[in-house]
Design a protein around this motif. Structure first.
Motif, PDB file in Angstrom:
ATOM      1  N   GLU A 198       1.295  -0.729   0.093  1.00 39.53           N
ATOM      2  CA  GLU A 198      -0.116   0.104   0.120  1.00 39.53           C
ATOM      3  C   GLU A 198       0.572   1.301  -0.063  1.00 39.53           C
ATOM      4  N   SER A 200      -0.172   5.772  -0.551  1.00 38.91           N
ATOM      5  CA  SER A 200      -0.713   7.393  -0.927  1.00 38.91           C
ATOM      6  C   SER A 200      -0.427   7.854  -1.633  1.00 38.91           C
ATOM      7  N   SER A 215       4.381  11.146  -2.761  1.00 37.50           N
ATOM      8  CA  SER A 215       4.107  10.314  -1.882  1.00 37.50           C
ATOM      9  C   SER A 215       4.565   9.972  -1.138  1.00 37.50           C
ATOM     10  N   LYS A 217       3.833   7.044   2.570  1.00 43.69           N
ATOM     11  CA  LYS A 217       3.425   5.386   3.450  1.00 43.69           C
ATOM     12  C   LYS A 217       3.160   5.543   4.641  1.00 43.69           C
ATOM     13  N   PHE A 275      -6.854  12.123  -1.638  1.00 43.55           N
ATOM     14  CA  PHE A 275      -6.220  11.542  -1.292  1.00 43.55           C
ATOM     15  C   PHE A 275      -6.011  10.350  -1.492  1.00 43.55           C
ATOM     16  N   GLY A 277      -5.350   6.467  -1.839  1.00 47.32           N
ATOM     17  CA  GLY A 277      -5.287   4.603  -1.335  1.00 47.32           C
ATOM     18  C   GLY A 277      -4.987   3.985  -2.321  1.00 47.32           C
ATOM     19  N   GLY A 295      -3.846  13.230   3.906  1.00 49.63           N
ATOM     20  CA  GLY A 295      -3.881  12.071   5.316  1.00 49.63           C
ATOM     21  C   GLY A 295      -3.071  12.934   6.701  1.00 49.63           C
ATOM     22  N   GLU A 298       0.326  11.786   7.165  1.00 51.38           N
ATOM     23  CA  GLU A 298       0.988  11.669   5.672  1.00 51.38           C
ATOM     24  C   GLU A 298       1.369  12.829   5.188  1.00 51.38           C
TER      25      GLU A 298
END
Ligand code: AMP
Ligand code: GLY
Length: 426
Positions: A198, A200, A215, A217, A275, A277, A295, A298
């Motif tokens: 995963e 974002s 980006s 994580k 955002f 995911g 986020g 984030e």
């Protein structure tokens, strides 16, 4: 100009701190803010979803720009409220209108949007309260694990991933039959499980064009090695090393562009953050979820890497003039580590005095759940502080954050020790 920022977390402290550095920022108000945002501007004790209170403040303080941090006011239609008001309608608001906020407010809406616009995502079906038998029948066409999502906002708890059919059946009974998440689970999305890594991706759009932001994580579980309960996020890293140019190009072409075009085609004038995911499935990106805000935590690694004047960027977004802005990103790596209250994400105590923030030299200390009490800064939430550092690589940045974290203490403080460790190959 005078700016109003809505929200009270680490995300808002990072935004306030950086907007304050802009030459365009005259007076900054944060509603309701925290002890950290109070150092960047004026905290006003109005809830982010108190539309009438916000209206009064905007008029009294002659606000020229509004930035919405959390999703709740967006899903409740704050942007539409401004547009419908004869006095407020010309004030640019960064954050989508209610129809756009449905991308986060309703999983079923988001899935139908992706299907309509051919955006890669897990196969799915949605079931309403009176379709429990059909939902169970659909489960039997899938293989475990099963992904069940409450349609509406459920404070980040609405996604359940049972590994057996019996557990999935029981979950469905609870969500659809017994309203486990209240109205939020009046409908449930059942989708295919995607296996991958995963990450974002953050996008800023003015409804015409877009900018791809860095980006990141996030580390969602409470325990080291991604164990234990889900939290709001225990740390973050930006950029994500496995999101290389080739992968990001796929994200842009297959997801970002169709999303922005899809919003336009659907007649949704979306001005704000998206955002996204993502799951990287063998090098191909699939959307796990959309959020209509930045986020947290984030933001505490993404925003410090933006070198473009943030107020110019946001004002242009609100005015539909994003194409005039040149986005500059700091090439360095940023790592943030969250310090949380003992017991979080379960029950925890508040009001613990926080010591040592002033000793931190090499990192930014963003406040999440803090408040001022008798000249001290005390804990006021589960997630308390986000300690962000820059480095030439993840190793350097994370070591700085952990060193700085060692300067800070409060009763019961807890943090993950492995933020960024899984990505240490650069
Ligand atoms: P969300 O609240 O939508 O972010 O979902 C919470 C978490 O569930 C995500 O961060 C993923 O780890 C996981 N998840 C959601 N959808 C899927 C899926 N289709 N396949 C695998 N994992 C998923
Ligand atoms: N860190 C995840 C979120 O903000 O939803």
């Amino acid at each position: 100009m005078n700016i109003l920022l809505l929200g009270s977390g680490g995300r808002e402290h990072a935004l306030a701190w950086q907007m304050k550095q802009s030459k365009h920022c005259e007076h900054l108000f944060i509603a309701p803010g925290n002890a950290g945002t109070a150092e960047c501007g004026v905290n006003v004790s109005i809830a982010a979803s108190d539309f009438q209170g916000i209206r009064k403040l905007v008029m009294e303080e002659d606000i020229h720009l509004v930035i919405v941090g959390p999703e709740e006011p967006l899903v409740k239609g704050i942007h539409d409220f401004f547009l419908a008001d004869p006095v407020l309608h010309k004030i640019p608001v960064v954050g989508p209108v209610q129809a756009g906020a449905e991308l986060e407010g309703s999983k079923d809406f988001a899935k139908a949007f992706m299907k309509r616009h051919s955006i890669p995502t897990a196969a799915y079906q949605t079931f309403a309260k009176d379709q429990l038998p059909q939902a169970k029948k659909f489960l039997r066409t899938l293989s475990p694990p099963y992904v069940l999502k409450a349609d509406g906002l459920a404070a980040g708890k609405g996604v359940v991933i049972p590994t057996s059919l019996e557990d999935a059946d029981r979950e469905l009974d609870e969500m659809l039959g017994q309203a486990k998440f209240g109205d939020a689970s009046a409908k449930v999305v059942i989708e295919e499980f995607l296996k991958g890594i995963e990450l974002s991706v953050f996008v800023l759009t003015d409804g015409k064009t877009y900018k791809l932001l860095p980006s990141a994580k996030d580390y969602k579980r409470i325990g080291d090695g991604d164990t234990g309960l889900n939290t709001g996020g225990m740390g973050a890293v930006s950029p994500v090393p496995f999101a290389d140019e080739k992968f990001l190009k796929k994200v842009e072409e297959r997801i970002v562009i169709p999303t922005v075009k899809g919003l336009i085609a659907d007649g949704i004038d979306y001005k704000g953050f998206l955002f996204i995911g993502l799951m990287n499935v063998n090098g191909d990106p699939f959307v796990i979820e959309y959020n209509v805000r930045l986020g947290d935590p984030e933001t505490e690694v993404v925003i410090p890497r933006i070198q473009t004047d943030l107020v110019e960027l946001f004002f242009a977004t609100g005015k539909g003039k994003l194409s005039t802005i040149d986005l500059k990103i700091d090439p360095r790596t940023a790592v943030t580590v969250m310090m949380v209250s003992g017991g979080y994400p379960g029950d925890y105590e508040k009001g613990k005095v926080i010591n040592g923030i002033e000793n931190v030299q090499d990192s930014f200390v963003f406040h999440a759940g803090t408040t001022k009490k008798d000249h001290s800064i005390v804990t006021a939430g589960g997630r308390v502080l986000a300690i962000t550092s820059f480095g030439a690589n993840i190793k350097e940045a994370r070591e700085k954050s952990y060193r700085s974290l060692g300067e800070i203490s409060f009763d019961g403080a807890y943090f993950r020790r492995d933020v960024g460790l899984d990505l240490l190959s650069d």
